[in-house]
Every structure is written in structure tokens, then in C-alpha cells.
Design an enzyme around this catalytic site. Sequence first.
Site, mmCIF file in Angstrom:
data_model
loop_
_atom_site.group_PDB
_atom_site.id
_atom_site.type_symbol
_atom_site.label_atom_id
_atom_site.label_comp_id
_atom_site.label_asym_id
_atom_site.label_seq_id
_atom_site.Cartn_x
_atom_site.Cartn_y
_atom_site.Cartn_z
ATOM 1 N N HIS A 174 -15.483 2.700 3.993
ATOM 2 C CA HIS A 174 -14.489 3.830 4.153
ATOM 3 C C HIS A 174 -15.225 5.102 4.275
ATOM 4 O O HIS A 174 -14.473 5.716 5.139
ATOM 5 C CB HIS A 174 -13.706 3.691 2.905
ATOM 6 C CG HIS A 174 -12.879 2.453 2.489
ATOM 7 N ND1 HIS A 174 -12.000 1.751 3.602
ATOM 8 C CD2 HIS A 174 -12.693 1.781 1.595
ATOM 9 C CE1 HIS A 174 -11.668 0.800 3.075
ATOM 10 N NE2 HIS A 174 -11.999 0.672 1.793
ATOM 11 N N SER A 192 1.141 -5.041 10.866
ATOM 12 C CA SER A 192 0.818 -4.568 9.407
ATOM 13 C C SER A 192 1.995 -3.653 8.948
ATOM 14 O O SER A 192 1.277 -2.432 8.341
ATOM 15 C CB SER A 192 -0.595 -4.330 9.201
ATOM 16 O OG SER A 192 -1.417 -5.266 9.533
ATOM 17 N N GLU A 208 1.564 -1.435 1.530
ATOM 18 C CA GLU A 208 0.682 -2.578 0.892
ATOM 19 C C GLU A 208 -0.661 -2.529 0.037
ATOM 20 O O GLU A 208 -1.067 -3.256 -0.763
ATOM 21 C CB GLU A 208 0.758 -3.699 1.772
ATOM 22 C CG GLU A 208 2.082 -4.243 2.263
ATOM 23 C CD GLU A 208 3.109 -3.193 3.137
ATOM 24 O OE1 GLU A 208 2.371 -2.360 3.787
ATOM 25 O OE2 GLU A 208 4.213 -3.595 3.286
ATOM 26 N N ARG A 263 -1.901 -8.107 14.648
ATOM 27 C CA ARG A 263 -0.825 -7.748 14.162
ATOM 28 C C ARG A 263 -0.447 -6.179 13.761
ATOM 29 O O ARG A 263 -1.385 -5.411 14.116
ATOM 30 C CB ARG A 263 -0.751 -8.542 12.617
ATOM 31 C CG ARG A 263 -1.845 -8.210 11.756
ATOM 32 C CD ARG A 263 -1.753 -9.008 10.289
ATOM 33 N NE ARG A 263 -3.000 -8.733 9.449
ATOM 34 C CZ ARG A 263 -3.838 -9.781 9.486
ATOM 35 N NH1 ARG A 263 -3.711 -11.018 10.000
ATOM 36 N NH2 ARG A 263 -4.864 -9.331 8.689
ATOM 37 N N ASN A 318 -13.227 -1.439 8.085
ATOM 38 C CA ASN A 318 -14.035 -0.679 7.280
ATOM 39 C C ASN A 318 -14.788 -1.827 6.215
ATOM 40 O O ASN A 318 -15.734 -1.754 5.934
ATOM 41 C CB ASN A 318 -13.281 0.235 6.374
ATOM 42 C CG ASN A 318 -12.731 1.673 7.015
ATOM 43 O OD1 ASN A 318 -13.126 1.645 8.363
ATOM 44 N ND2 ASN A 318 -11.994 2.473 6.351
ATOM 45 N N LEU A 323 -2.744 20.354 18.605
ATOM 46 C CA LEU A 323 -2.726 18.649 18.017
ATOM 47 C C LEU A 323 -1.876 18.605 17.007
ATOM 48 O O LEU A 323 -2.125 19.356 15.762
ATOM 49 C CB LEU A 323 -3.925 18.045 18.094
ATOM 50 C CG LEU A 323 -4.268 16.830 17.462
ATOM 51 C CD1 LEU A 323 -3.553 15.790 18.328
ATOM 52 C CD2 LEU A 323 -5.455 16.558 16.996
ATOM 53 N N ASP A 334 -8.779 -0.331 11.190
ATOM 54 C CA ASP A 334 -9.099 -1.442 10.563
ATOM 55 C C ASP A 334 -10.552 -1.988 10.625
ATOM 56 O O ASP A 334 -11.129 -1.756 11.533
ATOM 57 C CB ASP A 334 -8.160 -2.642 10.761
ATOM 58 C CG ASP A 334 -8.074 -3.604 9.692
ATOM 59 O OD1 ASP A 334 -8.485 -3.445 8.603
ATOM 60 O OD2 ASP A 334 -7.437 -4.716 10.142
ATOM 61 N N SER A 377 -1.397 1.751 3.712
ATOM 62 C CA SER A 377 -0.191 1.625 3.738
ATOM 63 C C SER A 377 0.445 1.286 2.361
ATOM 64 O O SER A 377 -0.293 1.211 1.507
ATOM 65 C CB SER A 377 -0.314 0.182 4.451
ATOM 66 O OG SER A 377 -0.693 -0.662 3.611
ATOM 67 N N ARG A 406 -15.168 -5.183 6.324
ATOM 68 C CA ARG A 406 -16.012 -5.962 7.114
ATOM 69 C C ARG A 406 -17.066 -5.265 7.486
ATOM 70 O O ARG A 406 -18.306 -5.930 7.552
ATOM 71 C CB ARG A 406 -15.245 -6.579 8.258
ATOM 72 C CG ARG A 406 -14.404 -7.716 7.850
ATOM 73 C CD ARG A 406 -13.457 -7.974 9.018
ATOM 74 N NE ARG A 406 -12.205 -7.237 8.791
ATOM 75 C CZ ARG A 406 -11.088 -7.424 9.664
ATOM 76 N NH1 ARG A 406 -11.167 -8.252 10.616
ATOM 77 N NH2 ARG A 406 -10.148 -6.574 9.456
HETATM 78 C C1 IPE Z 1 -3.654 -2.057 7.864
HETATM 79 O O1 IPE Z 1 -4.775 -2.494 7.741
HETATM 80 C C2 IPE Z 1 -3.439 -0.667 7.067
HETATM 81 C C3 IPE Z 1 -4.341 0.290 7.380
HETATM 82 C C4 IPE Z 1 -5.142 0.399 8.521
HETATM 83 C C5 IPE Z 1 -4.285 1.603 6.595
HETATM 84 P P1 IPE Z 1 -4.695 -3.719 6.334
HETATM 85 O O2 IPE Z 1 -6.212 -4.071 6.308
HETATM 86 O O3 IPE Z 1 -4.205 -2.969 5.241
HETATM 87 O O4 IPE Z 1 -3.727 -4.759 7.254
HETATM 88 P P2 IPE Z 1 -3.829 -6.159 6.977
HETATM 89 O O5 IPE Z 1 -3.908 -6.762 5.461
HETATM 90 O O6 IPE Z 1 -4.925 -6.923 7.721
HETATM 91 O O7 IPE Z 1 -2.553 -6.795 7.611
HETATM 92 C C1 IPE Z 2 -9.007 -0.188 6.741
HETATM 93 O O1 IPE Z 2 -10.287 -1.173 6.481
HETATM 94 C C2 IPE Z 2 -8.824 0.933 5.793
HETATM 95 C C3 IPE Z 2 -7.756 0.520 5.058
HETATM 96 C C4 IPE Z 2 -6.523 -0.277 4.888
HETATM 97 C C5 IPE Z 2 -7.387 1.708 4.003
HETATM 98 P P1 IPE Z 2 -10.064 -2.522 5.677
HETATM 99 O O2 IPE Z 2 -10.199 -1.884 4.060
HETATM 100 O O3 IPE Z 2 -8.905 -2.886 5.722
HETATM 101 O O4 IPE Z 2 -11.107 -3.380 6.325
HETATM 102 P P2 IPE Z 2 -11.290 -4.829 6.283
HETATM 103 O O5 IPE Z 2 -9.809 -5.163 6.946
HETATM 104 O O6 IPE Z 2 -11.195 -5.203 4.908
HETATM 105 O O7 IPE Z 2 -12.420 -5.354 7.092
HETATM 106 MG MG MG Z 3 -8.148 -4.607 6.878
#
Ligand code: IPE
Ligand code: IPE
Ligand code: MG
Length: 249
Positions: A44, A203, A74, A201, A29, A138, A27, A72, A31
Site C-alpha cells: 500500500h 468490484s 467491502e 471485475r 498492492n 483537475l 488493485d 471500498s 500481491r
Molecule cells: C477493489 O479492489 C477496491 C479498491 C481498489 C479500493 P479489491 O481488491 O477490494 O476488490 P476484489 O476483492 O478483488 O473484488
Molecule cells: C488494492 O490492493 C488496495 C485496496 C483495495 C485498498 P489490494 O490490497 O486489493 O491488493 P491485492 O488485490 O490483495 O493484491
Molecule cells: Mg485487491
Amino acid sequence: MNSSRYTHGSLDLNTANLPSHVAIIMDGNGRWAKKRLLNRIKGHEKGSETVRTIIRTCRELKIPVLTLYAFSTENWQRPKLEVAALMTLLKKFLESEQKEMIDNNIRLNAIGQIDLLPQNVYQSLKKVMDLTKKNNGLILNLALSYGGRAEIVKMVREIAQKMKDGLINSDSITPELVSEHLYTRGMPDPDLLIRTSGEMRISNFLLWQIAYAEIFITDTLWPDFSKEEFITILKNYQLRDRRFGKVVP
Ligand code: IPE
Ligand code: IPE
Ligand code: MG
């Protein structure tokens, strides 16, 4: 003695007591990009470089299973453009890493509702999974269109069908049978769960499998996550007292 140690810079790791399965919620990317006034997609892209580094490190350390939460159920609700960019990036990643996976005995496995992926991404994924299916190094699980609840629903449906067909009765339903009907069948449950970028969390990740995982949350954003930090977390994991509900003398 030396053969059970791994050194990286000033870090020294005992390789005798490593997790059998590491699961990572990658998580932060978005930000990372925002901090630099860049488009989220750039985050990303940078994050996919970290993926490469962590896969290599797991392979070098002979960790048996690595599961990466890449997309995910979601995440389909994100803006169309971001979803499309993530899919393109995934396809590029599969193409660029195919050789490394074949050469290094890595078995690629996808977990999640992969039939929902765009056709071309699905095909690339199937191709690399097929090319690496006999590898016994792996196991790299990519969680794609993955949701823990959807996985549990799938398991319940399969078991209900078996009962309906008279193949099992309700006494046959054990934790082992449940595990057999999850995407991770045959694999050990994660010993270590890492989440980057500080959110406290889960998620919807591996809800059943993380029952006794050691959890490590770091504030580092995924694109900034390094081999050094990963090794430091593994060292920290080795210091944890895993009691599994028992009293340890
Ligand atoms: C969790 O990250 C899913 C992945 C890393 C693929 P999210 O950024 O989607 O999760 P929330 O929205 O913070 O719960
Ligand atoms: C995780 O980074 C990658 C995916 C969920 C695909 P985010 O895109 O959720 O990055 P933040 O949480 O917005 O920083
Ligand atoms: Mg995120």
C-alpha cells in the site's frame, strides 16, 4: 500543432482527444508485497507513490477529472490492522499532498460514505477539500468507503424523499435526475476505466457512471504501474471506436 502533443521519452500522445474523466481501480498492492515477501502494508505504501505519479500526469495532460478507487465499502471487512494502516496512510497522503494540490489548482473531492472514516482522517480530508474547493483545475475524486450499490441506494432515497415532499413526480425521474443525485453530480461520466492487476471485475465501482466507459485491464500490479503505461493506455483509448450503440459509417 506542437501544442496538442505531449511527449514523454519515446511516447508521443495527441492531447486533443483525451478522456474527460479517467477512473482507476488501483488493485494489486497486496500481491506486489507478497511477491517480495513483504507485509501487505508495504504494498500500500508503494502504491501511494503510484497515486502521486498518476495525479501529476493527469494534471500535466489537463484531464478534467480523475477518480481513484482507494477504499471500498467491502474493504472494511479486511483485518483490523490492515484497515488501520490504510487509514494512517491516507492521512499521511493528505498531509503530504496538500501543498501540491493547492499549488497546482487541484480540487480534492471525496466520494463515498466518508462519515464512516476515523475522525482524524475525516478531518484531514475535510480540511484539504476545503482548502482546494475554489480550485478549477483537475478534479481529484478519491473513492473512500465507496460502494456503487450504496451510492444508488442513497440516490433512490433522496429522490423518494423529493417525491414525498411533492417537489417532483415520477415523470421527473430521468437519467439526468439520477446522475444529479450521485456523488459525481455535475461531472462527466468516466470515458476510460482502468483496473490494474488483472482481475476482470468491477468490484462495486461507479456502477451507474461506467455505462459507456472504455475498459482497460492490465496485469501490472498497482505499485508497478507507471506513467509510461498510463500514456500507452491513453493512446490505446484514442484508437477505440466508441459507437455508443449506433452504426458508425
Ligand atoms: C477493489 O479492489 C477496491 C479498491 C481498489 C479500493 P479489491 O481488491 O477490494 O476488490 P476484489 O476483492 O478483488 O473484488
Ligand atoms: C488494492 O490492493 C488496495 C485496496 C483495495 C485498498 P489490494 O490490497 O486489493 O491488493 P491485492 O488485490 O490483495 O493484491
Ligand atoms: Mg485487491
